[in-house]
Design a protein around this motif. Structure first.
Motif, PDB file in Angstrom:
ATOM      1  N   GLY A  13       0.827  -1.125  -0.027  1.00  0.00           N
ATOM      2  CA  GLY A  13      -0.075  -0.097   0.002  1.00  0.00           C
ATOM      3  C   GLY A  13       0.892   1.190  -0.031  1.00  0.00           C
ATOM      4  N   THR A  14       0.155   2.188  -0.465  1.00  0.00           N
ATOM      5  CA  THR A  14       0.707   3.823  -0.601  1.00  0.00           C
ATOM      6  C   THR A  14      -0.326   4.517  -0.366  1.00  0.00           C
ATOM      7  N   VAL A  15       0.178   5.868   0.362  1.00  0.00           N
ATOM      8  CA  VAL A  15      -0.864   6.993   0.187  1.00  0.00           C
ATOM      9  C   VAL A  15      -0.294   8.222  -0.601  1.00  0.00           C
ATOM     10  N   PHE A  16      -0.836   8.854  -1.354  1.00  0.00           N
ATOM     11  CA  PHE A  16      -0.484   9.903  -2.385  1.00  0.00           C
ATOM     12  C   PHE A  16      -0.793  11.175  -1.749  1.00  0.00           C
ATOM     13  N   VAL A  17      -0.111  12.190  -1.490  1.00  0.00           N
ATOM     14  CA  VAL A  17      -0.380  13.386  -1.011  1.00  0.00           C
ATOM     15  C   VAL A  17      -0.327  14.395  -2.299  1.00  0.00           C
ATOM     16  N   PHE A  18      -1.587  15.149  -2.400  1.00  0.00           N
ATOM     17  CA  PHE A  18      -1.739  16.242  -3.421  1.00  0.00           C
ATOM     18  C   PHE A  18      -1.852  17.432  -2.733  1.00  0.00           C
ATOM     19  N   GLU A  19      -1.331  18.520  -3.399  1.00  0.00           N
ATOM     20  CA  GLU A  19      -1.591  19.853  -2.679  1.00  0.00           C
ATOM     21  C   GLU A  19      -1.959  20.726  -3.843  1.00  0.00           C
ATOM     22  N   LEU A  20      -2.895  21.998  -3.367  1.00  0.00           N
ATOM     23  CA  LEU A  20      -3.565  22.594  -4.556  1.00  0.00           C
ATOM     24  C   LEU A  20      -2.587  23.831  -4.812  1.00  0.00           C
ATOM     25  N   GLY A  21      -1.842  24.174  -6.070  1.00  0.00           N
ATOM     26  CA  GLY A  21      -0.863  25.120  -6.276  1.00  0.00           C
ATOM     27  C   GLY A  21      -1.488  26.033  -7.463  1.00  0.00           C
ATOM     28  N   PRO A  22      -0.743  26.980  -7.716  1.00  0.00           N
ATOM     29  CA  PRO A  22      -0.814  27.601  -9.086  1.00  0.00           C
ATOM     30  C   PRO A  22      -1.263  26.976 -10.173  1.00  0.00           C
ATOM     31  N   ARG A  23      -0.800  25.723 -10.399  1.00  0.00           N
ATOM     32  CA  ARG A  23      -1.229  25.079 -11.521  1.00  0.00           C
ATOM     33  C   ARG A  23      -2.127  24.270 -11.242  1.00  0.00           C
ATOM     34  N   GLY A  24      -2.804  24.010 -10.210  1.00  0.00           N
ATOM     35  CA  GLY A  24      -3.798  23.105  -9.882  1.00  0.00           C
ATOM     36  C   GLY A  24      -3.333  22.053  -9.039  1.00  0.00           C
ATOM     37  N   TRP A  25      -3.907  20.969  -8.814  1.00  0.00           N
ATOM     38  CA  TRP A  25      -3.580  19.819  -8.003  1.00  0.00           C
ATOM     39  C   TRP A  25      -2.258  19.140  -8.265  1.00  0.00           C
ATOM     40  N   GLU A  26      -1.296  19.095  -7.326  1.00  0.00           N
ATOM     41  CA  GLU A  26      -0.066  18.396  -7.781  1.00  0.00           C
ATOM     42  C   GLU A  26       0.396  17.359  -6.553  1.00  0.00           C
ATOM     43  N   GLU A  27       0.915  16.267  -7.163  1.00  0.00           N
ATOM     44  CA  GLU A  27       1.365  15.264  -6.161  1.00  0.00           C
ATOM     45  C   GLU A  27       2.612  15.763  -5.760  1.00  0.00           C
ATOM     46  N   THR A  28       2.836  16.090  -4.172  1.00  0.00           N
ATOM     47  CA  THR A  28       3.904  16.500  -3.553  1.00  0.00           C
ATOM     48  C   THR A  28       4.560  15.615  -2.719  1.00  0.00           C
ATOM     49  N   GLN A  29       4.006  14.291  -2.222  1.00  0.00           N
ATOM     50  CA  GLN A  29       4.680  13.141  -1.579  1.00  0.00           C
ATOM     51  C   GLN A  29       3.921  12.112  -1.312  1.00  0.00           C
ATOM     52  N   THR A  30       4.602  10.913  -1.194  1.00  0.00           N
ATOM     53  CA  THR A  30       3.944   9.638  -1.022  1.00  0.00           C
ATOM     54  C   THR A  30       4.330   9.111   0.593  1.00  0.00           C
ATOM     55  N   LEU A  31       3.359   8.478   0.853  1.00  0.00           N
ATOM     56  CA  LEU A  31       3.622   7.986   2.296  1.00  0.00           C
ATOM     57  C   LEU A  31       3.570   6.442   2.215  1.00  0.00           C
ATOM     58  N   ALA A  32       4.370   5.949   2.688  1.00  0.00           N
ATOM     59  CA  ALA A  32       4.488   4.239   2.876  1.00  0.00           C
ATOM     60  C   ALA A  32       4.422   3.935   4.331  1.00  0.00           C
ATOM     61  N   PRO A  33       4.014   2.318   4.488  1.00  0.00           N
ATOM     62  CA  PRO A  33       4.004   2.046   5.805  1.00  0.00           C
ATOM     63  C   PRO A  33       5.267   2.101   6.495  1.00  0.00           C
ATOM     64  N   GLN A  34       5.534   2.486   7.804  1.00  0.00           N
ATOM     65  CA  GLN A  34       6.952   2.430   8.463  1.00  0.00           C
ATOM     66  C   GLN A  34       7.403   1.199   8.874  1.00  0.00           C
ATOM     67  N   GLU A  35       6.407   0.237   9.222  1.00  0.00           N
ATOM     68  CA  GLU A  35       6.577  -1.068   9.371  1.00  0.00           C
ATOM     69  C   GLU A  35       6.140  -1.970   8.718  1.00  0.00           C
ATOM     70  N   PRO A  36       6.587  -3.337   8.260  1.00  0.00           N
ATOM     71  CA  PRO A  36       5.931  -4.141   7.454  1.00  0.00           C
ATOM     72  C   PRO A  36       4.528  -4.394   7.806  1.00  0.00           C
ATOM     73  N   THR A  37       3.678  -3.849   6.748  1.00  0.00           N
ATOM     74  CA  THR A  37       2.208  -4.000   6.821  1.00  0.00           C
ATOM     75  C   THR A  37       1.620  -4.453   5.515  1.00  0.00           C
ATOM     76  N   TRP A  38       0.356  -4.627   5.488  1.00  0.00           N
ATOM     77  CA  TRP A  38      -0.318  -4.939   4.285  1.00  0.00           C
ATOM     78  C   TRP A  38      -1.717  -4.054   4.197  1.00  0.00           C
ATOM     79  N   ASN A  39      -1.939  -3.371   2.800  1.00  0.00           N
ATOM     80  CA  ASN A  39      -3.066  -3.001   2.745  1.00  0.00           C
ATOM     81  C   ASN A  39      -3.228  -1.440   3.199  1.00  0.00           C
ATOM     82  N   PHE A  40      -2.004  -0.765   3.406  1.00  0.00           N
ATOM     83  CA  PHE A  40      -1.922   0.543   3.847  1.00  0.00           C
ATOM     84  C   PHE A  40      -2.444   1.662   2.924  1.00  0.00           C
ATOM     85  N   GLY A  41      -3.359   2.168   3.530  1.00  0.00           N
ATOM     86  CA  GLY A  41      -4.222   3.121   2.693  1.00  0.00           C
ATOM     87  C   GLY A  41      -5.699   2.552   2.421  1.00  0.00           C
TER      88      GLY A  41
END
Length: 207
Positions: A13-41
């Motif tokens: 699993g992964t979580v994607f971070v989007f922020e609204l800027g001058p050019r619209g919504w842009e992906e700024t960061q991805t979050l990953a599980p900090q310890e072994p896990t499944w289905n994060f997000g």
């Protein structure tokens, strides 16, 4: 904005971070599980600088992230105080936060009856997030799935039980809890005016 992709990275699993800027919504960061896990997000909750990410299907936990000047940083893993790895409880299938409290549903908890369900309240303290109360319905039923949905805002919380039995087998219900005198107290049980096999309580929200 946060967007979960629980089947990415070989279902870790992964979580994607989007922020609204001058050019619209842009992906700024991805979050990953900090310890072994499944289905994060598989579930997400967000309020201001606090984000809660569920991993409910295999390893039952939620991971808390806090936003600072560097972006989103991992803060803490949360599991139920009575977590039993040999008994699937669906902890983290739905969660909510108002920034000072986190409410985590766990609809497969075996309480008075199998799968009667529960929801866990965590509060921010001096040493991080601490579980302060386990919520259960006043009229537990087998397979009612209390905790399938959860919402919290201030001193008000709502927990859905989408398979609670009413006039029909799976009419569903939602339970209202209010915080008073240092604890959460159930104050109302909500149901539809025309109950059928509705799955009432599949999702809940509060403001």
């Amino acid at each position: 904005a946060l967007v979960g992709a629980w089947r990415s990275a070989d279902e870790h699993g992964t979580v994607f971070v989007f922020e609204l800027g001058p050019r619209g919504w842009e992906e700024t960061q991805t979050l990953a599980p900090q310890e072994p896990t499944w289905n994060f997000g598989i579930d997400l909750a967000l309020e201001s600088s606090t984000a809660v990410v569920g991993s409910a299907l295999k390893l039952e936990e939620v991971q808390v992230f806090e936003r600072d000047a560097r972006g989103w940083q991992f803060a803490q893993r949360l599991q139920a105080s009575d977590y039993d790895p040999s008994n699937y409880q669906a902890f983290g299938v739905d969660s909510a936060t108002d920034g000072t409290r986190i409410l985590v549903g766990s609809f497969a908890v075996d309480g008075a009856y199998p799968n009667s369900g529960a929801a866990y309240v965590f509060e921010r303290g001096a040493i991080g997030w601490v579980e302060t109360q386990k919520l259960t319905p006043s009229d537990p039923q087998a397979n009612s799935y209390f905790g399938f949905s959860a919402a919290i805002q201030g001193d008000l919380a709502v927990v859905g039980a989408m398979s609670a039995q009413g006039p029909w087998l799976e009419s569903g219900a939602a339970y209202v809890f209010e915080y008073a005198g240092g604890s959460w107290i159930e104050t109302a049980k909500l149901g539809p005016s025309d109950p059928l096999d509705d799955r009432f309580g599949w999702d809940v929200a509060v403001d």
